[in-house]
Design an enzyme around this catalytic site. Sequence first.
Site, PDB file in Angstrom:
ATOM      1  N   ASN A  11       0.835  -1.217   0.000  1.00 28.46           N
ATOM      2  CA  ASN A  11       0.000   0.000   0.000  1.00 28.46           C
ATOM      3  C   ASN A  11       0.863   1.259   0.000  1.00 28.46           C
ATOM      4  OD1 ASN A  11       0.975   0.117   2.578  1.00 28.46           O
ATOM      5  ND2 ASN A  11      -1.008   0.407   3.573  1.00 28.46           N
ATOM      6  N   THR A  71       5.106   2.933   3.686  1.00 26.09           N
ATOM      7  CA  THR A  71       6.519   3.271   3.924  1.00 26.09           C
ATOM      8  C   THR A  71       7.390   2.847   2.742  1.00 26.09           C
ATOM      9  OG1 THR A  71       7.040   1.163   5.037  1.00 26.09           O
ATOM     10  CG2 THR A  71       6.299   2.978   6.441  1.00 26.09           C
ATOM     11  N   GLY A  72       6.795   2.167   1.768  1.00 22.09           N
ATOM     12  CA  GLY A  72       7.571   1.673   0.619  1.00 22.09           C
ATOM     13  C   GLY A  72       7.575   2.664  -0.526  1.00 22.09           C
ATOM     14  N   SER A 108       4.636  -4.404   6.808  1.00 19.56           N
ATOM     15  CA  SER A 108       4.592  -3.836   8.162  1.00 19.56           C
ATOM     16  C   SER A 108       5.589  -2.691   8.240  1.00 19.56           C
ATOM     17  CB  SER A 108       5.012  -4.866   9.227  1.00 19.56           C
ATOM     18  OG  SER A 108       5.156  -4.210  10.495  1.00 19.56           O
ATOM     19  N   GLY A 160      -5.641 -16.704   5.861  1.00 22.55           N
ATOM     20  CA  GLY A 160      -6.888 -17.149   5.220  1.00 22.55           C
ATOM     21  C   GLY A 160      -6.674 -17.411   3.740  1.00 22.55           C
ATOM     22  N   LYS A 184      -4.752 -20.580   3.257  1.00 23.98           N
ATOM     23  CA  LYS A 184      -5.623 -21.758   3.472  1.00 23.98           C
ATOM     24  C   LYS A 184      -6.459 -22.020   2.219  1.00 23.98           C
ATOM     25  CE  LYS A 184      -9.251 -23.042   6.757  1.00 23.98           C
ATOM     26  NZ  LYS A 184     -10.424 -22.182   6.525  1.00 23.98           N
ATOM     27  N   TYR A 212       4.584  -2.624  17.881  1.00 23.88           N
ATOM     28  CA  TYR A 212       5.286  -3.450  16.896  1.00 23.88           C
ATOM     29  C   TYR A 212       5.554  -4.840  17.480  1.00 23.88           C
ATOM     30  CZ  TYR A 212       9.067  -4.717  13.578  1.00 23.88           C
ATOM     31  OH  TYR A 212       9.867  -5.330  12.632  1.00 23.88           O
ATOM     32  N   THR A 232      18.725  -5.898   9.679  1.00 23.77           N
ATOM     33  CA  THR A 232      19.258  -6.158   8.344  1.00 23.77           C
ATOM     34  C   THR A 232      19.378  -4.834   7.591  1.00 23.77           C
ATOM     35  OG1 THR A 232      18.290  -8.350   8.369  1.00 23.77           O
ATOM     36  CG2 THR A 232      18.795  -7.440   6.202  1.00 23.77           C
TER      37      THR A 232
HETATM   38  P1  NAD Z   1      10.007  -1.336   4.860  1.00 22.67           P
HETATM   39  O1  NAD Z   1       9.301  -0.254   5.589  1.00 22.67           O
HETATM   40  O2  NAD Z   1      11.073  -0.956   3.889  1.00 22.67           O
HETATM   41  O3  NAD Z   1       8.960  -2.248   4.078  1.00 22.67           O
HETATM   42  C1  NAD Z   1       7.673  -2.529   4.567  1.00 22.67           C
HETATM   43  C2  NAD Z   1       6.703  -2.486   3.409  1.00 22.67           C
HETATM   44  O4  NAD Z   1       5.388  -2.867   3.871  1.00 22.67           O
HETATM   45  C3  NAD Z   1       6.562  -1.076   2.816  1.00 22.67           C
HETATM   46  O5  NAD Z   1       6.730  -1.123   1.411  1.00 22.67           O
HETATM   47  C4  NAD Z   1       5.141  -0.653   3.205  1.00 22.67           C
HETATM   48  O6  NAD Z   1       4.566   0.242   2.284  1.00 22.67           O
HETATM   49  C5  NAD Z   1       4.425  -2.010   3.273  1.00 22.67           C
HETATM   50  N1  NAD Z   1       3.207  -2.008   4.092  1.00 22.67           N
HETATM   51  C6  NAD Z   1       3.081  -1.578   5.377  1.00 22.67           C
HETATM   52  N2  NAD Z   1       1.797  -1.736   5.786  1.00 22.67           N
HETATM   53  C7  NAD Z   1       1.123  -2.282   4.748  1.00 22.67           C
HETATM   54  C8  NAD Z   1      -0.234  -2.690   4.559  1.00 22.67           C
HETATM   55  N3  NAD Z   1      -1.161  -2.547   5.520  1.00 22.67           N
HETATM   56  N4  NAD Z   1      -0.602  -3.225   3.362  1.00 22.67           N
HETATM   57  C9  NAD Z   1       0.325  -3.373   2.366  1.00 22.67           C
HETATM   58  N5  NAD Z   1       1.604  -3.004   2.478  1.00 22.67           N
HETATM   59  C10 NAD Z   1       2.004  -2.464   3.668  1.00 22.67           C
HETATM   60  O7  NAD Z   1      10.600  -2.343   5.959  1.00 22.67           O
HETATM   61  P2  NAD Z   1      11.572  -3.603   5.794  1.00 22.67           P
HETATM   62  O8  NAD Z   1      12.798  -3.339   6.549  1.00 22.67           O
HETATM   63  O9  NAD Z   1      11.660  -4.015   4.383  1.00 22.67           O
HETATM   64  O10 NAD Z   1      10.758  -4.704   6.617  1.00 22.67           O
HETATM   65  C11 NAD Z   1       9.946  -5.672   5.965  1.00 22.67           C
HETATM   66  C12 NAD Z   1       9.429  -6.685   6.954  1.00 22.67           C
HETATM   67  O11 NAD Z   1      10.513  -7.344   7.604  1.00 22.67           O
HETATM   68  C13 NAD Z   1       8.557  -6.090   8.059  1.00 22.67           C
HETATM   69  O12 NAD Z   1       7.488  -6.993   8.329  1.00 22.67           O
HETATM   70  C14 NAD Z   1       9.479  -6.011   9.242  1.00 22.67           C
HETATM   71  O13 NAD Z   1       8.790  -6.089  10.455  1.00 22.67           O
HETATM   72  C15 NAD Z   1      10.375  -7.215   9.015  1.00 22.67           C
HETATM   73  N6  NAD Z   1      11.688  -7.042   9.659  1.00 22.67           N
HETATM   74  C16 NAD Z   1      12.644  -6.271   9.095  1.00 22.67           C
HETATM   75  C17 NAD Z   1      13.869  -6.106   9.733  1.00 22.67           C
HETATM   76  C18 NAD Z   1      14.987  -5.293   9.143  1.00 22.67           C
HETATM   77  O14 NAD Z   1      16.036  -5.181   9.782  1.00 22.67           O
HETATM   78  N7  NAD Z   1      14.875  -4.734   7.964  1.00 22.67           N
HETATM   79  C19 NAD Z   1      14.087  -6.733  10.975  1.00 22.67           C
HETATM   80  C20 NAD Z   1      13.073  -7.489  11.529  1.00 22.67           C
HETATM   81  C21 NAD Z   1      11.874  -7.661  10.854  1.00 22.67           C
END
Ligand code: NAD
Length: 320
Positions: free
Chosen positions: A34, A37-38, A77, A104, A107, A147, A177
């Site tokens: 969506n 944050t992307g 997220s 869901g 499944k 979170y 990461t």
């Molecule tokens: P990021 O913010 O770059 O990417 C998250 C993406 O999710 C974004 O593109 C955002 O637009 C999208 N998003 C958020 N809510 C949404 C929704 N309701 N519907 C559709 N899209 C949605 O973050 P990232 O670092 O790439 O992290 C990605 C995942 O990995 C997350 O779930 C995060 O919790 C997990 N994670 C990342 C790290 C890290 O170090 N990068 C560590 C632990 C966990």
Amino acid sequence: MKKRVLITGAAGFLGSHLCDKFIDEDFHVIAMDNLITGDLKNLEHLFKLEDFEFYHHDVTKFVHVPGKVDYILHFASPASPIDYLKIPIQTLKVGSLGTHNLLGLAKEKKARILIASTSEVYGDPLVHPQSEEYYGNVNTIGPRGVYDEAKRFQESLTMAYHRFHGLETRIARIFNTYGPRMRLNDGRVIPAFIGQALRGEDLTVFGDGLQTRSFCYVDDQVEGLYRLLLSDYAFPVNIGNPEEITILDFAKEIIKLTNTSQKIVFKPLPQDDPLQREPNISKAKEVLAWEPKVSRAEGMRITFEYFKNLSPEELFKSEH
Ligand code: NAD
Ligand code: UDP
């Protein structure tokens, strides 16, 4: 017929690298995001490919994907402390309602699903390094709780679908990461420090800087996630690089790497900021035959090159 994989959070940092990996491995990739944050520019090189499609969709709303789906990776997220403090309710919703929708869908499609959990499920850990057996130390009502608890609920819901519906599930506990395509202003320490160095600003170390993190380069992370998805292991697996460093020493490393003469300034430590973090990766070694290969020096060199090539508009753009 190619295997079809749905990746949520695809326009983000990890999601976009996962899209690249699955395209390289000859999958058909269905990307969903969506854009909260992307950024679509993380995917623009893929749009011309026949085996790539993109859905602009909020996964907290009902998720429908036409046709066969073999695998789902749920990465949607907010992931940086600044982001999830700014949008706390969306963070809780995407971990709970969003995960429910995707379980869901898995499944219905008889797909295998991997969910992106986090080292934050361990909270401010009282056990060091952290292994999967540790239950964690999370402040449910603190600012980071939105979170941490969303991710803990996500793990519980996933295990319930596994046990009750026999769904094929995988849980990755991802540790810090980094790499190209992180958002410069997302507040996480690596883009924060590199951005400050490039703009000629002082580096902001929170607290006394003696808190530790262990940083994993994105290519290693993606390889670990790929192996976990294709493994037959349903319980959580830590994926991260165990090389631990204090944030203060890390700031000094960045000053050296960027060859700048910036100073370090100290700012207050955010509430509930974990004081130490290092993954125990014995499980990943045993079950996935995986361990990280890229040193921090090499990973940071590549990452710095990426940020150095951003335009001045991007470098000086302020979101917060
Ligand atoms: P990021 O913010 O770059 O990417 C998250 C993406 O999710 C974004 O593109 C955002 O637009 C999208 N998003 C958020 N809510 C949404 C929704 N309701 N519907 C559709 N899209 C949605 O973050 P990232 O670092 O790439 O992290 C990605 C995942 O990995 C997350 O779930 C995060 O919790 C997990 N994670 C990342 C790290 C890290 O170090 N990068 C560590 C632990 C966990
Ligand atoms: N940090 C810091 N200065 C900054 C940004 C972060 O000292 O400008 C610290 C932060 O307090 C934490 C560590 O760096 O101790 C890692 O922060 P990040 O937000 O990258 O990840 P997380 O806390 O989620 O592990």
